[in-house]
Design an enzyme around this catalytic site. Structure first.
Site, PDB file in Angstrom:
ATOM      1  N   HIS B  65     -44.719   0.528 140.500  1.00  0.00           N
ATOM      2  CA  HIS B  65     -43.639   1.220 139.800  1.00  0.00           C
ATOM      3  C   HIS B  65     -42.452   1.434 140.734  1.00  0.00           C
ATOM      4  O   HIS B  65     -42.407   2.400 141.500  1.00  0.00           O
ATOM      5  CB  HIS B  65     -44.180   2.577 139.317  1.00  0.00           C
ATOM      6  N   HIS B  67     -37.986   0.857 141.133  1.00  0.00           N
ATOM      7  CA  HIS B  67     -36.711   0.565 140.481  1.00  0.00           C
ATOM      8  C   HIS B  67     -35.805  -0.127 141.502  1.00  0.00           C
ATOM      9  O   HIS B  67     -35.363   0.505 142.459  1.00  0.00           O
ATOM     10  CB  HIS B  67     -36.078   1.862 139.965  1.00  0.00           C
ATOM     11  N   LEU B  68     -35.579  -1.400 141.280  1.00  0.00           N
ATOM     12  CA  LEU B  68     -34.768  -2.174 142.228  1.00  0.00           C
ATOM     13  C   LEU B  68     -33.309  -2.277 141.778  1.00  0.00           C
ATOM     14  O   LEU B  68     -32.471  -2.782 142.520  1.00  0.00           O
ATOM     15  CB  LEU B  68     -35.384  -3.557 142.438  1.00  0.00           C
ATOM     16  N   ARG B  69     -33.025  -1.795 140.573  1.00  0.00           N
ATOM     17  CA  ARG B  69     -31.651  -1.590 140.070  1.00  0.00           C
ATOM     18  C   ARG B  69     -30.840  -2.860 139.839  1.00  0.00           C
ATOM     19  O   ARG B  69     -29.691  -2.764 139.404  1.00  0.00           O
ATOM     20  CB  ARG B  69     -30.862  -0.671 141.017  1.00  0.00           C
ATOM     21  N   HIS B 184     -44.188   5.772 130.188  1.00  0.00           N
ATOM     22  CA  HIS B 184     -43.618   7.020 130.718  1.00  0.00           C
ATOM     23  C   HIS B 184     -43.916   8.074 129.649  1.00  0.00           C
ATOM     24  O   HIS B 184     -43.285   8.079 128.590  1.00  0.00           O
ATOM     25  CB  HIS B 184     -42.112   6.816 130.915  1.00  0.00           C
ATOM     26  N   HIS B 237     -46.826   7.551 136.482  1.00  0.00           N
ATOM     27  CA  HIS B 237     -46.517   8.780 137.234  1.00  0.00           C
ATOM     28  C   HIS B 237     -47.069  10.057 136.586  1.00  0.00           C
ATOM     29  O   HIS B 237     -46.314  10.977 136.228  1.00  0.00           O
ATOM     30  CB  HIS B 237     -45.019   8.925 137.484  1.00  0.00           C
ATOM     31  N   ASP B 313     -42.665   5.106 142.319  1.00  0.00           N
ATOM     32  CA  ASP B 313     -41.545   5.417 141.413  1.00  0.00           C
ATOM     33  C   ASP B 313     -40.255   5.488 142.224  1.00  0.00           C
ATOM     34  O   ASP B 313     -39.398   6.349 141.989  1.00  0.00           O
ATOM     35  CB  ASP B 313     -41.784   6.717 140.634  1.00  0.00           C
ATOM     36  N   HIS B 317     -30.602   6.262 144.148  1.00  0.00           N
ATOM     37  CA  HIS B 317     -29.346   6.587 143.476  1.00  0.00           C
ATOM     38  C   HIS B 317     -28.217   6.628 144.499  1.00  0.00           C
ATOM     39  O   HIS B 317     -28.444   6.856 145.688  1.00  0.00           O
ATOM     40  CB  HIS B 317     -29.445   7.951 142.782  1.00  0.00           C
TER      41      HIS B 317
END
Lengths: 335, 443
Positions: B65, B67-69, B184, B237, B313, B317
């Site tokens: 899990h 987030h590579l954006r 989620h 998560h 996770d 940002h």
């Protein structure tokens, strides 16, 4: 300047001069000691006399710039702070949400830093989001006074409430204060819980279950002179009360959150003459305003001699002068 | 010799082969060639070697899990920066969640991510597809077509699959395809506007809370639908004690459910929102940091195997997303580079054994996405030469500015942790090595 000061004010003046560590911000009352609260109330006693003079102004904050930065509508708090700042001879700048660059996407911190660069010394801030004043306290060199943030805190309101109670009852310790209404969304309740208990009053919260956080007793646990209790039945809560403090209800929020039907609320939680009969004969009504007449408080009671609502507004200016004085730490009040 | 390396003298922990012993590890041509207990492994002359004395050698970690954006939010992270940060954290396989812009919901977006990963990725990137087109919850993606591209599961992460009928259909199809629906779990009505855990701290701070019931009700729904369809539901998560208990009972009933927990939900509580800087937006994460009782329950679930995987996770940002009011701040923690350091606190305090920790970071997650058959998450001969080398006693202070991730949003910034990944090997190549002189060792 000369004036005749009653003995009480002489004592207050001494309290006001007692040495306390300097304070840069007023964000909530949780970090105030009872001694510091007493000192501020004492200072307000002294400064209230200034307001009664023909020229109600002293030079304490001359050369200082006070910025009121209100990102949420307000009439009385903003006007009260501005009056207080001007009575202490500060220069004032007013900035509101609609005028600020926040509308253009500028961050809160950027706006505050701009004001700092322009020479502001103290920023008095209201914001719809809890914790926003902490952001400025952490990221600018300004002194920050929280004039209400989200659901979190409204310390100057709580202090003026304490001042009003003390003025009326000549004490705070040992009183039973019932806070009625939307505790969940109330910054006034949150700051008053701290202030009243620190000064030795017992606080009873009376609220519909949907508007009373389940963990409220746990949230405010700790060794303080006054106790905190909950009693959802308002008739039971007001038995023997000295003060009944009604909170503002946002009618649209009640419906939107499905928290309670408005008519049910009025039936169960409106503070009216009948309910006040259950309190002590000397009991008084308070309300932070603005008030929904006929909702949280009955019209007749709000304008009766058992109401301290107008006194609260009047006392607000002196208490806010005392707060400004406390932050700047002037060597003496030229009174 | 390209892709070949001898790692000497470490404590090798490989749960897949039940190995926990001092051993030498030899990687040849990018794959595990041999593991020899006691050391003394003979290798061809000229083979590069790494001295792992006093260190723990394990399979490279598998993150279900992350987030590579990319595409769409490259100012927060790219596949290049994200995978380098992953490598620094010991992760050699990361599953890219689909809440990109546009969402990973079609052949074109998934092939784009796979192509970018092949061109710029430092470690293996596996792709999780969205469940619904645009993650909008209205129309299922072409699940079978995307399965052929190699997606490892489906998720509308960032949001739940809100519509129960859609979840039912997704689970039914995923059963056919042999892939999990990774949900989620959040009842958005119960959690509406919430920014932290509902409870004592939220009440004190005047912040709108997200109740544990918001997670538990959705977990319950998903378990019921899994039972109905036979589909594999994976709980992302997991954060609440009640959720752990539900998953435990469901497993006992034979329901096909797996679960993951994050390092922050295993080590941090909602008290952190008031510790240090009040209203620290780096503590804002969804699901929120919960109470100590929830943390203990999640940890117990992890120990028992009710929770099979630790997933970061990782949610990077930009600074402006966090340098603002708590209500307005983005949810998420940049997690790759602090995962092992924070998790080792559980080992040092005796709450978790090292082998169980490694298992939940390697074999456990590999099984959930059915990649253990490829040797991912294992050190057996023939498996990919992916290795994490950890110094469990290295004390270091987290400096978010030094993260390789573009996301500097960490509630652990400035905190001292004990234990760190000091080297990462991917396909036999040493792709990360700690600059040792900058840190200190000691118990």
């Amino acid at each position: 300047m000369t004036s005749t000061k009653p003995a009480g004010q002489q004592a207050s003046r001494q309290a006001a001069k007692a040495a306390l560590p300097p304070r840069k911000h007023v964000l909530d009352l949780d970090d105030f000691s009872p001694e510091e609260i007493s000192q501020i109330l004492g200072t307000a006693d002294v400064l209230s006399e200034v307001l009664s003079r023909p020229i109600s102004k002293v030079p304490t904050l001359r050369g200082k710039t006070v910025l009121t930065f209100f990102l949420e509508p307000s009439t009385r708090t903003r006007a009260s702070f501005e009056r207080a700042a001007k009575a202490l001879s500060a220069d004032t700048i007013n900035l509101s949400g609609t005028e600020s660059s926040a509308k253009k996407g500028e961050s809160l911190i950027d706006t505050a830093r701009t004001m700092q660069a322009m020479g502001a010394d103290i920023i008095i801030m209201r914001h719809s989001m809890s914790g926003a004043p902490y952001l400025l306290a952490q990221h600018t060199n300004l002194s920050v006074i929280n004039a209400g943030d989200g659901w979190h805190a409204h310390p100057s309101q709580a202090l003026l409430d304490l001042y009003t109670i003390r003025e009326k009852f000549k004490k705070i310790a040992g009183l039973k204060v019932v806070i009625v209404g939307d505790v969940l969304h109330s910054r006034v309740a949150r700051s008053n819980i701290w202030g009243l208990r620190k000064m030795g009053a017992d606080v009873v919260l009376s609220s519909p279950p949907t508007l009373l956080p389940e963990e409220v007793l746990e949230a405010y646990a700790g060794e303080l002179p006054g106790r905190l209790m909950t009693e959802p039945n308002l008739d039971a809560a007001v038995e023997g009360a000295d003060v009944v403090m009604a909170l503002r209800i946002q009618k649209e929020r009640l419906a939107a959150d499905g928290a309670m039907n408005l008519r049910d609320y009025i039936l169960a939680y409106q503070v009216n003459e009948e309910r006040m009969h259950r309190a002590k004969p000397t009991a008084m009504l308070m309300h932070p305003g603005p008030m929904n007449e006929g909702v949280e408080v009955s019209h007749v009671l709000a304008y009766s001699d058992r109401s301290l609502i107008e006194t609260q507004v009047k006392n607000g200016v002196a208490v806010r002068m005392a707060l400004l004085y406390r932050l700047v730490g002037a060597s003496e009040v030229s009174a | 010799m390209k892709g070949s390396l001898l790692i000497r003298g470490g404590r090798v922990i490989d749960p897949a082969s039940r190995l926990d012993a001092k051993a030498d590890l030899y990687i040849k041509d990018g794959r595990i060639e041999a593991v020899q207990q006691g050391g003394g492994l003979a290798v061809p002359e000229g083979t590069a070697s790494f001295d792992a004395s006093g260190l723990v050698v394990s399979p490279g970690f598998v993150d279900l899990h992350a987030h590579l954006r990319e595409p769409g939010q490259e100012h927060k992270e790219t596949i290049a920066t994200g995978t380098r940060a992953a490598a620094k954290g010991g992760f050699t396989t990361v599953c890219a969640m689909p809440n990109t812009v546009p969402a990973q919901d079609s052949r074109s977006t998934i092939e784009f991510v796979q192509s970018r990963a092949a061109d710029t990725g430092a470690v293996r990137v596996l792709v999780v597809s969205a469940v619904s087109k645009g993650r909008a919850g209205k129309e299922l993606v072409e699940m079978a077509e995307l399965a052929k591209l190699g997606v490892v599961g489906y998720s509308d992460d960032g949001s739940p699959v809100g519509d129960a009928q859609m979840m039912r259909h997704a689970l039914a199809f995923s059963r056919m395809l042999g892939l999990p629906i990774m949900d989620h779990c959040e009842d958005t009505a119960l959690c509406h506007g919430g920014v932290m855990n509902e409870g004592r701290v939220a009440t004190r701070l005047g912040l709108r809370g997200m109740p544990v019931a918001g997670e538990e009700t959705m977990v319950a729904r998903n378990l019921i639908l899994s039972k109905l369809t036979g589909g594999h539901v994976h709980i992302c998560h997991l954060s609440a004690a009640g959720s752990v208990e539900q998953v435990r009972r469901a497993k006992a009933q034979g329901i096909r459910v797996t679960a993951e927990a994050t390092p922050h939900h295993l080590t941090l509580t909602d008290e952190l929102v008031t510790a240090g800087a009040m209203y620290d937006t780096n503590t804002k994460v969804n699901p929120p940091l919960r109470t100590a009782a929830d943390v203990e329950a999640v940890l117990q679930g992890l120990r028992e195997g009710v929770i099979e995987a630790i997933a970061t996770d990782h949610a990077p940002h930009a600074a402006e997303d966090k340098l603002c009011e708590y209500d307005q701040a983005a949810f998420g923690i940049s997690g790759f580079e602090t995962a092992m350091g924070s998790l080792l606190s559980l080992v040092h305090t005796g709450k978790l054994t090292f082998p169980v920790l490694i298992e939940r970071l390697t074999l456990g997650p590999a099984r959930i996405i059915a990649r253990e058959k490829d040797g991912i998450g294992a050190l057996r001969p023939g498996a990919p030469g992916d290795v994490a080398v950890t110094d469990p006693d290295l004390s270091w202070t987290v400096d978010a500015k030094a993260f390789l991730s573009k996301g500097k949003n960490s509630p652990l910034n400035g905190k001292t942790l004990k234990g760190k990944v000091v080297a990462t090997v991917y396909g036999g190549a040493l792709i990360y090595q700690e600059q040792r002189q900058a840190t200190t060792r000691g118990r």
